[in-house]
Design a protein around this motif. Structure first.
Motif, PDB file in Angstrom:
ATOM      1  N   ASP A   8       0.826  -1.212   0.000  1.00  0.00           N
ATOM      2  CA  ASP A   8       0.000   0.000   0.000  1.00  0.00           C
ATOM      3  C   ASP A   8       0.856   1.257   0.000  1.00  0.00           C
ATOM      4  OD1 ASP A   8       0.871  -0.576   2.594  1.00  0.00           O
ATOM      5  OD2 ASP A   8      -0.970   0.123   3.547  1.00  0.00           O
ATOM      6  N   ARG A   9       1.956   1.253   0.730  1.00  0.00           N
ATOM      7  CA  ARG A   9       2.867   2.404   0.772  1.00  0.00           C
ATOM      8  C   ARG A   9       3.522   2.651  -0.588  1.00  0.00           C
ATOM      9  NH1 ARG A   9       6.712   1.991   5.955  1.00  0.00           N
ATOM     10  NH2 ARG A   9       4.988   2.194   7.370  1.00  0.00           N
ATOM     11  N   VAL A  10       3.996   1.565  -1.191  1.00  0.00           N
ATOM     12  CA  VAL A  10       4.668   1.689  -2.492  1.00  0.00           C
ATOM     13  C   VAL A  10       3.681   2.188  -3.536  1.00  0.00           C
ATOM     14  CG1 VAL A  10       5.918   0.445  -4.297  1.00  0.00           C
ATOM     15  CG2 VAL A  10       6.380  -0.072  -1.899  1.00  0.00           C
ATOM     16  N   MET A  11       2.472   1.653  -3.512  1.00  0.00           N
ATOM     17  CA  MET A  11       1.457   2.099  -4.461  1.00  0.00           C
ATOM     18  C   MET A  11       1.114   3.570  -4.240  1.00  0.00           C
ATOM     19  SD  MET A  11      -1.056  -1.224  -4.552  1.00  0.00           S
ATOM     20  CE  MET A  11      -2.346  -0.337  -5.404  1.00  0.00           C
ATOM     21  N   ALA A  12       1.022   3.995  -2.997  1.00  0.00           N
ATOM     22  CA  ALA A  12       0.716   5.399  -2.697  1.00  0.00           C
ATOM     23  C   ALA A  12       1.840   6.302  -3.183  1.00  0.00           C
ATOM     24  CB  ALA A  12       0.493   5.587  -1.200  1.00  0.00           C
ATOM     25  N   ASP A  13       3.083   5.871  -2.986  1.00  0.00           N
ATOM     26  CA  ASP A  13       4.233   6.654  -3.470  1.00  0.00           C
ATOM     27  C   ASP A  13       4.191   6.820  -4.984  1.00  0.00           C
ATOM     28  OD1 ASP A  13       5.193   6.865  -0.892  1.00  0.00           O
ATOM     29  OD2 ASP A  13       6.746   5.333  -1.144  1.00  0.00           O
ATOM     30  N   ARG A  14       3.681   5.800  -5.681  1.00  0.00           N
ATOM     31  CA  ARG A  14       3.607   5.827  -7.149  1.00  0.00           C
ATOM     32  C   ARG A  14       2.270   6.401  -7.633  1.00  0.00           C
ATOM     33  NH1 ARG A  14       7.600   3.577  -5.131  1.00  0.00           N
ATOM     34  NH2 ARG A  14       9.078   2.217  -6.135  1.00  0.00           N
ATOM     35  N   SER A  28      -5.956 -10.062 -10.574  1.00  0.00           N
ATOM     36  CA  SER A  28      -7.263  -9.535 -10.164  1.00  0.00           C
ATOM     37  C   SER A  28      -7.120  -8.502  -9.047  1.00  0.00           C
ATOM     38  CB  SER A  28      -8.177 -10.667  -9.695  1.00  0.00           C
ATOM     39  OG  SER A  28      -7.802 -11.099  -8.415  1.00  0.00           O
ATOM     40  N   PRO A  29      -8.006  -7.500  -9.061  1.00  0.00           N
ATOM     41  CA  PRO A  29      -7.983  -6.495  -7.998  1.00  0.00           C
ATOM     42  C   PRO A  29      -8.148  -7.108  -6.603  1.00  0.00           C
ATOM     43  CG  PRO A  29      -9.440  -5.794  -9.761  1.00  0.00           C
ATOM     44  CD  PRO A  29      -9.029  -7.205 -10.064  1.00  0.00           C
ATOM     45  N   VAL A  30      -8.904  -8.180  -6.520  1.00  0.00           N
ATOM     46  CA  VAL A  30      -9.097  -8.861  -5.229  1.00  0.00           C
ATOM     47  C   VAL A  30      -7.755  -9.396  -4.710  1.00  0.00           C
ATOM     48  CG1 VAL A  30     -10.176 -10.842  -4.099  1.00  0.00           C
ATOM     49  CG2 VAL A  30     -11.501  -9.442  -5.684  1.00  0.00           C
ATOM     50  N   ASN A  31      -6.979  -9.999  -5.587  1.00  0.00           N
ATOM     51  CA  ASN A  31      -5.682 -10.533  -5.164  1.00  0.00           C
ATOM     52  C   ASN A  31      -4.705  -9.414  -4.792  1.00  0.00           C
ATOM     53  OD1 ASN A  31      -6.391 -13.211  -5.280  1.00  0.00           O
ATOM     54  ND2 ASN A  31      -5.735 -13.442  -7.398  1.00  0.00           N
ATOM     55  N   ILE A  32      -4.732  -8.319  -5.525  1.00  0.00           N
ATOM     56  CA  ILE A  32      -3.893  -7.166  -5.168  1.00  0.00           C
ATOM     57  C   ILE A  32      -4.291  -6.663  -3.784  1.00  0.00           C
ATOM     58  CG2 ILE A  32      -3.270  -4.781  -5.727  1.00  0.00           C
ATOM     59  CD1 ILE A  32      -2.138  -6.629  -7.790  1.00  0.00           C
ATOM     60  N   SER A  33      -5.580  -6.548  -3.527  1.00  0.00           N
ATOM     61  CA  SER A  33      -6.058  -6.085  -2.221  1.00  0.00           C
ATOM     62  C   SER A  33      -5.657  -7.035  -1.105  1.00  0.00           C
ATOM     63  CB  SER A  33      -7.581  -5.927  -2.237  1.00  0.00           C
ATOM     64  OG  SER A  33      -7.933  -4.847  -3.065  1.00  0.00           O
ATOM     65  N   GLY A  38      -2.244  -7.908   3.613  1.00  0.00           N
ATOM     66  CA  GLY A  38      -1.536  -8.983   4.301  1.00  0.00           C
ATOM     67  C   GLY A  38      -2.374 -10.225   4.540  1.00  0.00           C
ATOM     68  N   ARG A  39      -3.455 -10.358   3.808  1.00  0.00           N
ATOM     69  CA  ARG A  39      -4.337 -11.513   3.986  1.00  0.00           C
ATOM     70  C   ARG A  39      -3.996 -12.659   3.043  1.00  0.00           C
ATOM     71  NH1 ARG A  39     -10.019  -8.716   3.949  1.00  0.00           N
ATOM     72  NH2 ARG A  39      -9.102  -6.703   4.348  1.00  0.00           N
TER      73      ARG A  39
END
Length: 88
Positions: A8-14, A28-33, A38-39
């Motif tokens: 989430d931090r890396v994505m926010a930085d980008r 899939s967006p579900v897998n990214i989430s 951390g699930r």
């Protein structure tokens, strides 16, 4: 011991959304989430490589290893009788 996701931090930085990253690396967006929160119990190296390639980072930027209240082992120090290695 834990592995903490920092995706989430890396994505926010980008400035990248879950949907944008999902489209770019075809996951899939579900897998990214799930990775972000951390699930997940495991991650494929191929997925990790796609994330690192698209986000221009190293695996260590995406995940952090922590110990749960485990004492830090001290480095062995030289005793007064041991000599320092000579410099050539």
């Amino acid at each position: 011991m834990q592995i903490i996701s920092r995706l989430d931090r890396v994505m926010a930085d980008r400035k990248m959304s879950v949907n944008e990253l999902s489209e770019r690396i075809d996951i899939s967006p579900v897998n990214i989430s799930r990775i972000r929160t951390g699930r997940v119990k495991a991650i494929r190296f191929s997925t990790l490589m796609k994330l690192c390639d698209e986000l221009d980072c190293q695996p260590g930027d995406l995940f952090e290893f922590t110990r749960d209240d485990t004492p830090v082992h001290r480095r062995r120090t030289r005793s007064a009788t041991e000599k320092k290695p000579s410099e050539d």
